[in-house]
Design a protein around this motif. Structure first.
Motif, PDB file in Angstrom:
ATOM      1  N   ASN A 120       0.828  -1.219   0.000  1.00 38.50           N
ATOM      2  CA  ASN A 120       0.000   0.000   0.000  1.00 38.50           C
ATOM      3  C   ASN A 120       0.856   1.261   0.000  1.00 38.50           C
ATOM      4  O   ASN A 120       0.499   2.266  -0.612  1.00 38.50           O
ATOM      5  N   LEU A 127      -1.883   6.905  -6.278  1.00 39.12           N
ATOM      6  CA  LEU A 127      -3.113   7.518  -5.764  1.00 39.12           C
ATOM      7  C   LEU A 127      -3.016   9.044  -5.769  1.00 39.12           C
ATOM      8  O   LEU A 127      -4.019   9.735  -5.983  1.00 39.12           O
ATOM      9  N   PRO A 150     -10.924  11.653  -1.365  1.00 39.61           N
ATOM     10  CA  PRO A 150     -10.504  10.288  -1.001  1.00 39.61           C
ATOM     11  C   PRO A 150     -11.495   9.213  -1.470  1.00 39.61           C
ATOM     12  O   PRO A 150     -11.097   8.136  -1.912  1.00 39.61           O
ATOM     13  N   ARG A 153     -11.217   8.905  -5.297  1.00 40.32           N
ATOM     14  CA  ARG A 153      -9.967   8.186  -5.612  1.00 40.32           C
ATOM     15  C   ARG A 153     -10.161   6.677  -5.437  1.00 40.32           C
ATOM     16  O   ARG A 153      -9.763   5.884  -6.282  1.00 40.32           O
ATOM     17  N   GLN A 154     -10.779   6.298  -4.307  1.00 39.96           N
ATOM     18  CA  GLN A 154     -11.029   4.866  -4.058  1.00 39.96           C
ATOM     19  C   GLN A 154     -11.937   4.280  -5.130  1.00 39.96           C
ATOM     20  O   GLN A 154     -11.741   3.145  -5.581  1.00 39.96           O
ATOM     21  N   GLY A 158     -10.445   1.531  -7.392  1.00 35.93           N
ATOM     22  CA  GLY A 158     -11.157   0.272  -7.145  1.00 35.93           C
ATOM     23  C   GLY A 158     -11.835  -0.264  -8.397  1.00 35.93           C
ATOM     24  O   GLY A 158     -11.839  -1.473  -8.647  1.00 35.93           O
TER      25      GLY A 158
END
Length: 200
Positions: A120, A127, A150, A153-154, A158
């Motif tokens: 990560n 990211l 955030p 972005r996920q 994803g």
């Protein structure tokens, strides 16, 4: 520095193939050494253990991955174009290296939590690239100004990650890169100030 030494890259490439073909848990250091054409002991001149090899594989490959994406979006005019290019490059780079796709989408997920934490950390610069595109789109008034960065972005990462995983699980039977336009349209429609209708 170990990364500038030819055998380091040789071992990294061998590790990607070995882990993709055998799975992480069945990829003994001896198998990686054999694939790389080096003695088992040579591996330990560059890596502490098998876990270090996996993290280094991700670090090395992700570094190249981010570099190519950043370079490709650099000359794009706005956040919409940059996002489309990011999606296309994400798919293209993994479609062009099916061993790496198997490692990133399947094998990394089977690693322990400490290893995933290290991975990560390696992912963070990518990211940041996504965050920058979202912020730029907001400043350009292409994207809404109430976006939770955030969360967005996920959602973007994803979505791309899951699409590539599905492609790997389906044994890469279809053209991953051809998904770019549909994925871009769906994401842009969710972010835009006004809905963009996809052109035929």
């Amino acid at each position: 520095m170990r990364k500038n030494r030819p055998k380091y890259k040789q071992i990294i490439e061998a590790a990607v193939e070995t882990i993709a073909d055998n799975g992480y848990h069945a990829s003994q250091v001896s198998k990686i050494a054999k694939k790389a054409g080096v003695a088992d002991g040579t591996i330990y001149l560059y890596f502490k253990n098998k876990e270090d090899i996996l993290v280094s594989v991700f670090e090395e490959k992700m570094g190249q991955f981010i570099e190519q994406i950043a370079s490709s979006i650099n000359d794009k005019q706005n956040a919409d174009e940059k996002l489309r290019t990011l999606i296309e490059m994400h798919f293209l780079q993994l479609a062009n290296d099916h061993h790496l796709a198997i490692v990133t989408q399947l094998e990394l997920r089977q690693s322990n939590s400490a290893l995933r934490m290290k991975i990560n950390e390696v992912l963070k610069p990518y990211l940041v690239v996504i965050d920058d595109i979202i912020e730029e789109g907001t400043e350009e008034k292409i994207f809404r100004d109430d976006l939770n960065i955030p969360l967005v972005r996920q959602m973007i990462f994803g979505t791309l990650d899951e699409i590539v995983t599905n492609w790997v699980m389906k044994e890469q039977r279809y053209d991953l890169v051809k998904q770019t336009s549909d994925v871009h349209t769906l994401i842009i429609n969710g972010l835009s100030v006004k809905e963009i209708v996809k052109e035929d």
